[in-house]
Design a protein around this motif. Sequence first.
Motif: not given
Length: 372
Positions: A93-95, A101-111, A363-365
């Motif tokens: 999970v992402l919080l 700083v959250g913008v590049p992380m949100a783009i990279a972790g959008r899935s 997703p599954a561990p």
Amino acid sequence: MRLLVCAGGTGGGVYPALAILQALGNEAENVLWVGSEGGMERDLVLRAQIPFEAIPAAGVHGVGWRQLPRNILRLIRGTLAARRILRAYQPDVLLFTGGYVGVPMAIAGRSIPSLVFVPDIEPGLALNLMSRFAHTIAVTTPRSRHYFPAAKNVVVTGYPIRTELIGWQRNQARQRFGLDEEKPVLLVMGGSKGARSINRAVLTHLEALLNLAQVIHITGQTDWPEVQQQIAHVPINLQHRYHAFPYLHEDIGAAFAAADLILCRAGASTLGELPFFGLPAILVPYPYAWRYQAINAAYLTENRAAVTLDDAKLSETLLPTLQDLFSHPQRLQQMATAMRALATPDAATKLADLIRTLAAQSPAPRKHKEVQ
């Protein structure tokens, strides 16, 4: 659960994230905090003994054309760094709670399942961008729904309170600072960095203020030397009424619990911490931070829990306002009741539950790796 927290900037985004982690307890057995290079959040996070990584980040909205290419490059570099961290850490999970700083992380972790928490009533541009990738958006007040008209995944949770603020009783808190239990107490603070206009208005009228009430003054580190010089000029018979500190960590909850009235900025934390303590307020929105603080202040003032003063006129209006409020204790009590009615003491639990729900959708561990 492997949780990646992404928050930068001032305490407005850091403190809610810390409160959510406290509510999760041992369920988040692995936590990594990603902040901005050179950000002030680093010290707060490391103080909480949470692993920390920094990535490049910069805003692009309202930036001059000369600086824009450099900021775009930092955003690209930040996204690449975020991808590296996500591959290594593989969070469930992402919080996100604020900061560019959250913008590049949100783009990279959008899935990856993600929660965006909006501390202020109006979201900043960065949180607006992050919310487009979020699975769930949590907001502090119902009024914030107005800023997400097309979103179906908006949940009103309130502003989460850190555990270190909880548990103080009024008499215990006043003993902590050596305060007279019968005389009123004014708490003055300007946020994590302090507030020069507030500090100077207080120092200008300090003797008159001390004749009205006892004062706990949290000045911020920047103005602390100036305040120390002024302390020497306080009349000896009033010095026991003035309690100044550059900053408070463990005792900040005691300061809230001891006070009858607070003079402060209108950052996001005022929407949660002041209602939790039922603490009426004189709010002075920071005039150079778009309109976020003005909107927060308007919300509390419209609910008759606070009075809003203009930063530019503070030296003129502060003393008459304090004289009026302290001479009408019934009005102060009505403001305290109105403020307490806005409290959401279970906000941290609600936000922790949202993260648990998102973790169940992950997703599954996978075989996790540690960040190098």
